[in-house]
Design a protein around this motif. Structure first.
Motif, PDB file in Angstrom:
ATOM      1  N   LEU B  97      37.377  42.633  48.445  1.00 35.57           N
ATOM      2  CA  LEU B  97      37.112  42.118  49.794  1.00 35.57           C
ATOM      3  C   LEU B  97      37.657  40.705  50.001  1.00 35.57           C
ATOM      4  CD1 LEU B  97      33.436  43.362  50.248  1.00 35.57           C
ATOM      5  CD2 LEU B  97      35.395  44.097  51.605  1.00 35.57           C
ATOM      6  N   THR B  98      37.929  40.003  48.901  1.00 37.04           N
ATOM      7  CA  THR B  98      38.451  38.633  49.017  1.00 37.04           C
ATOM      8  C   THR B  98      39.788  38.638  49.758  1.00 37.04           C
ATOM      9  OG1 THR B  98      37.304  38.022  47.003  1.00 37.04           O
ATOM     10  CG2 THR B  98      39.138  36.610  47.659  1.00 37.04           C
ATOM     11  N   HIS B  99      40.647  39.589  49.406  1.00 36.35           N
ATOM     12  CA  HIS B  99      41.895  39.771  50.157  1.00 36.35           C
ATOM     13  C   HIS B  99      42.089  41.259  50.381  1.00 36.35           C
ATOM     14  CE1 HIS B  99      43.171  35.681  49.931  1.00 36.35           C
ATOM     15  NE2 HIS B  99      43.094  35.663  48.626  1.00 36.35           N
ATOM     16  N   ARG B 100      42.240  41.670  51.613  1.00 32.93           N
ATOM     17  CA  ARG B 100      42.507  43.086  51.888  1.00 32.93           C
ATOM     18  C   ARG B 100      43.892  43.479  51.402  1.00 32.93           C
ATOM     19  NH1 ARG B 100      38.130  46.353  53.445  1.00 32.93           N
ATOM     20  NH2 ARG B 100      36.764  45.090  54.719  1.00 32.93           N
ATOM     21  N   SER B 101      44.821  42.496  51.410  1.00 37.17           N
ATOM     22  CA  SER B 101      46.207  42.808  51.066  1.00 37.17           C
ATOM     23  C   SER B 101      46.411  42.906  49.557  1.00 37.17           C
ATOM     24  CB  SER B 101      47.117  41.726  51.641  1.00 37.17           C
ATOM     25  OG  SER B 101      48.343  41.733  50.977  1.00 37.17           O
ATOM     26  N   ARG B 102      46.976  44.017  49.139  1.00 37.96           N
ATOM     27  CA  ARG B 102      47.280  44.239  47.727  1.00 37.96           C
ATOM     28  C   ARG B 102      48.243  43.158  47.204  1.00 37.96           C
ATOM     29  NH1 ARG B 102      46.731  48.451  43.543  1.00 37.96           N
ATOM     30  NH2 ARG B 102      48.250  47.784  42.030  1.00 37.96           N
ATOM     31  N   MET B 103      49.217  42.768  48.026  1.00 35.97           N
ATOM     32  CA  MET B 103      50.205  41.784  47.585  1.00 35.97           C
ATOM     33  C   MET B 103      49.564  40.429  47.321  1.00 35.97           C
ATOM     34  SD  MET B 103      51.649  44.215  49.184  1.00 35.97           S
ATOM     35  CE  MET B 103      52.669  44.529  50.544  1.00 35.97           C
ATOM     36  N   LEU B 104      48.577  40.062  48.140  1.00 35.12           N
ATOM     37  CA  LEU B 104      47.881  38.798  47.893  1.00 35.12           C
ATOM     38  C   LEU B 104      47.053  38.898  46.618  1.00 35.12           C
ATOM     39  CD1 LEU B 104      46.659  37.558  51.399  1.00 35.12           C
ATOM     40  CD2 LEU B 104      48.413  36.577  49.952  1.00 35.12           C
ATOM     41  N   ARG B 105      46.443  40.076  46.404  1.00 36.63           N
ATOM     42  CA  ARG B 105      45.616  40.238  45.201  1.00 36.63           C
ATOM     43  C   ARG B 105      46.474  40.239  43.929  1.00 36.63           C
ATOM     44  NH1 ARG B 105      42.932  44.656  48.183  1.00 36.63           N
ATOM     45  NH2 ARG B 105      43.904  46.088  46.724  1.00 36.63           N
ATOM     46  N   ASN B 106      47.730  40.678  44.049  1.00 43.40           N
ATOM     47  CA  ASN B 106      48.623  40.671  42.889  1.00 43.40           C
ATOM     48  C   ASN B 106      48.955  39.254  42.442  1.00 43.40           C
ATOM     49  OD1 ASN B 106      48.858  43.421  42.592  1.00 43.40           O
ATOM     50  ND2 ASN B 106      50.673  43.611  43.870  1.00 43.40           N
ATOM     51  N   CYS B 107      48.980  38.319  43.404  1.00 40.86           N
ATOM     52  CA  CYS B 107      49.384  36.929  43.108  1.00 40.86           C
ATOM     53  C   CYS B 107      48.197  35.998  42.933  1.00 40.86           C
ATOM     54  CB  CYS B 107      50.213  36.387  44.267  1.00 40.86           C
ATOM     55  SG  CYS B 107      51.930  36.721  44.117  1.00 40.86           S
ATOM     56  N   SER B 108      47.239  36.124  43.838  1.00 42.54           N
ATOM     57  CA  SER B 108      46.128  35.191  43.901  1.00 42.54           C
ATOM     58  C   SER B 108      45.275  35.276  42.628  1.00 42.54           C
ATOM     59  CB  SER B 108      45.297  35.595  45.119  1.00 42.54           C
ATOM     60  OG  SER B 108      44.412  34.599  45.427  1.00 42.54           O
ATOM     61  N   THR B 109      44.904  34.131  42.083  1.00 40.23           N
ATOM     62  CA  THR B 109      44.139  34.138  40.827  1.00 40.23           C
ATOM     63  C   THR B 109      42.672  33.800  41.083  1.00 40.23           C
ATOM     64  OG1 THR B 109      44.567  31.809  40.416  1.00 40.23           O
ATOM     65  CG2 THR B 109      46.160  33.378  39.525  1.00 40.23           C
ATOM     66  N   ILE B 110      41.807  34.197  40.149  1.00 38.11           N
ATOM     67  CA  ILE B 110      40.369  33.953  40.327  1.00 38.11           C
ATOM     68  C   ILE B 110      40.091  32.446  40.328  1.00 38.11           C
ATOM     69  CG2 ILE B 110      39.819  34.264  37.843  1.00 38.11           C
ATOM     70  CD1 ILE B 110      37.123  35.492  38.814  1.00 38.11           C
ATOM     71  N   GLY B 111      40.794  31.700  39.495  1.00 38.32           N
ATOM     72  CA  GLY B 111      40.585  30.248  39.455  1.00 38.32           C
ATOM     73  C   GLY B 111      40.959  29.608  40.786  1.00 38.32           C
ATOM     74  N   GLY B 112      42.090  30.004  41.314  1.00 34.42           N
ATOM     75  CA  GLY B 112      42.546  29.473  42.608  1.00 34.42           C
ATOM     76  C   GLY B 112      41.565  29.797  43.712  1.00 34.42           C
ATOM     77  N   GLU B 113      41.039  31.015  43.688  1.00 33.93           N
ATOM     78  CA  GLU B 113      40.070  31.425  44.715  1.00 33.93           C
ATOM     79  C   GLU B 113      38.804  30.584  44.647  1.00 33.93           C
ATOM     80  OE1 GLU B 113      40.139  33.361  47.331  1.00 33.93           O
ATOM     81  OE2 GLU B 113      42.243  33.713  46.877  1.00 33.93           O
ATOM     82  N   LEU B 114      38.321  30.315  43.441  1.00 41.53           N
ATOM     83  CA  LEU B 114      37.069  29.572  43.308  1.00 41.53           C
ATOM     84  C   LEU B 114      37.247  28.095  43.663  1.00 41.53           C
ATOM     85  CD1 LEU B 114      35.424  31.114  40.134  1.00 41.53           C
ATOM     86  CD2 LEU B 114      35.129  31.723  42.497  1.00 41.53           C
ATOM     87  N   VAL B 115      38.385  27.528  43.294  1.00 40.07           N
ATOM     88  CA  VAL B 115      38.593  26.107  43.543  1.00 40.07           C
ATOM     89  C   VAL B 115      38.852  25.821  45.019  1.00 40.07           C
ATOM     90  CG1 VAL B 115      40.138  24.180  43.011  1.00 40.07           C
ATOM     91  CG2 VAL B 115      39.337  25.646  41.196  1.00 40.07           C
ATOM     92  N   THR B 116      39.473  26.776  45.710  1.00 42.87           N
ATOM     93  CA  THR B 116      39.823  26.532  47.121  1.00 42.87           C
ATOM     94  C   THR B 116      38.918  27.305  48.073  1.00 42.87           C
ATOM     95  OG1 THR B 116      41.393  28.351  47.088  1.00 42.87           O
ATOM     96  CG2 THR B 116      42.267  26.180  46.561  1.00 42.87           C
TER      97      THR B 116
END
Lengths: 156, 289
Positions: B97-116
């Motif tokens: 649910l954090t990103h609906r887009s598969r392409m964003l989920r392929n790149c986006s990291t858990i650390g980046g998500e938590l920090v930002t």
């Protein structure tokens, strides 16, 4: 900065600015199938495959692909297996301008490279990051599944 | 788009990365997936430290804890068999649910998500109820409880190394209930719930909501209310009412305060009902054996 990457199976060493995006780099290499769209991670027109994963090339810096393998739509042989998928998109009348088709095809290719026989659910998930502004109805998922079955030689 | 970016470092070790971050604080930022950073019009960034080669892309089990390296892509977490199995699907679903887009989920990291993270972070909400911890390197290594990290959210020249998610006991149930405007886009509000059932009595209840305040919040009054009580429809109703009474949601262009307040009650009820249904399904399964 110098980066070494493989672009469409060809090893390349390129001099890039630190803030150059991947899509700008690919355009500088004449790979114009990678379309500029929203630049926001919404449309999926700029989708390419980096190390087997479909990604948005507008949200990635060129320096991030150091040592990685990049694949664009130009690398797909449309006269062979992918002809079935091309036909499906061509016969799907609601896609009028075809601006988004390369992005869709790259997402499907990333899926098929990872899974030989994807389910409908897996296909839908792989396309969650692509949008077509022209379509007035849902994407032809059943037709795309049929094309994938034909690609795999399963003519039921 | 990062118009003043001049230098890009690829440190090979954590100590090298920390030295770079501490030397140039202010104009230097960390990049891993880069999806948020490249998108930002941040002209103050002059240098970037790429941490993707620090070998922090891993998911492993270690003495009752699942350790998720900070540069693990979101899609890797979704696909991981251990994570699918251990948390009743709550962590997989929250990550999806954090990103609906598969392409964003392929790149986006858990650390980046938590920090930002912003006011709406389903992933953060799920990690709150799972009582996850983060490990940060910077001078000396230390771990922060997830809720402290959430409220202080500063790394102060440090580096987020990994997220530690404890295993849940066998009698623990989880629920996640998102509400979005069209059912396709990212959720507007989401409730995450986790509780243990001992002889039908609730223990260790954790209820959190995201999308209602500036940061995801736990609702301890509702948790206390359910603690040591049976998980029944009536008690679920009481807990949802307690959340409704204590919540003071934000109001913005996406939804009014009244709407968020009303929906909060619904999503908490829905998430708790998921726990109840899972418990009932499990007891029926046992009876049928």
């Amino acid at each position: 900065m110098k980066i070494s990457s493989t672009i469409n199976s060809k090893p390349k060493t390129l001099e890039v600015r630190a803030n150059l995006t991947l899509i700008e780099l690919l355009h500088s290499q004449g790979l114009w199938s990678v379309k500029q769209g929203c630049e926001n991670g919404d449309c999926g027109n700029c989708t390419v495959i980096v190390d087997g994963q479909a990604v948005y090339s507008c949200l990635m810096l060129a320096v991030q692909v150091e040592g990685k393998s990049i694949e664009t739509f130009e690398n797909i042989d449309l006269s062979k297996d992918y002809a079935y998928l091309k036909e499906t998109f061509m016969h799907y009348g609601d896609i009028e301008c075809s601006y988004c088709v390369a992005g869709f095809m790259m997402s499907i290719k990333a899926l098929l490279d990872a899974i030989r026989d994807p389910t409908e659910e897996e296909l839908c998930d792989s396309l969650t990051g692509n949008t077509c502004r022209c379509v007035k109805r849902a994407l032809p998922i059943a037709d795309l599944m049929e094309a994938i079955r034909k690609m795999r030689g399963d003519f039921i | 788009m990062l118009s003043n970016l001049q230098r890009y470092y690829r440190p090979k070790s954590i100590s090298e990365a920390l030295a770079l971050l501490q030397k140039n604080s202010g104009t230097i930022l960390i990049i891993s997936g880069g999806t948020k950073l490249v998108l930002s019009q941040n002209d103050t960034v002059h240098e970037l430290v790429d941490i993707s080669s620090l070998k922090l892309n891993y998911i492993k089990e270690d003495m009752g804890v699942v350790r998720v390296g900070s540069t693990s892509p979101l899609q890797k977490i979704i696909d991981h068999p251990t994570i699918k199995k251990l948390y009743g699907g709550i962590l997989c679903e929250a990550t999806r649910l954090t990103h609906r887009s598969r392409m964003l989920r392929n790149c986006s990291t858990i650390g980046g998500e938590l920090v930002t993270t912003n006011s709406l972070s389903v992933l953060y909400c799920a990690l709150l109820v799972l009582q996850a911890q983060v490990r940060i390197a910077g001078g000396e290594e230390f771990a922060l409880a997830m809720n402290i990290f959430l409220n202080k959210k500063t790394l102060a020249g440090g580096l987020l190394m990994e997220i530690l998610v404890p295993h849940l006991k066998r009698d623990t149930y989880t629920g996640i209930a998102p509400i979005s405007t069209d059912g396709k886009s990212s959720p507007l509000i989401c409730a995450c719930v986790r509780l243990s059932l001992q002889n039908g009595v609730c223990k260790n209840v954790k209820i959190a909501l995201t999308g209602t305040e500036k940061v995801p919040q736990r609702f301890q009054n509702a948790e206390t209310l359910l603690e040591d009580r049976k998980l029944t429809s009536g008690n679920i109703e009481l807990a949802a009412d307690a959340v409704y009474k204590s919540i003071k949601p934000i109001s913005d262009n996406l939804a009014s305060q009244e709407f968020r307040k009303e929906v909060s009650r619904l999503v908490v009820k829905k998430a708790l009902n998921q726990c109840l249904e899972s418990a009932e399904d499990e007891s029926m399964g046992l009876a049928n054996r």
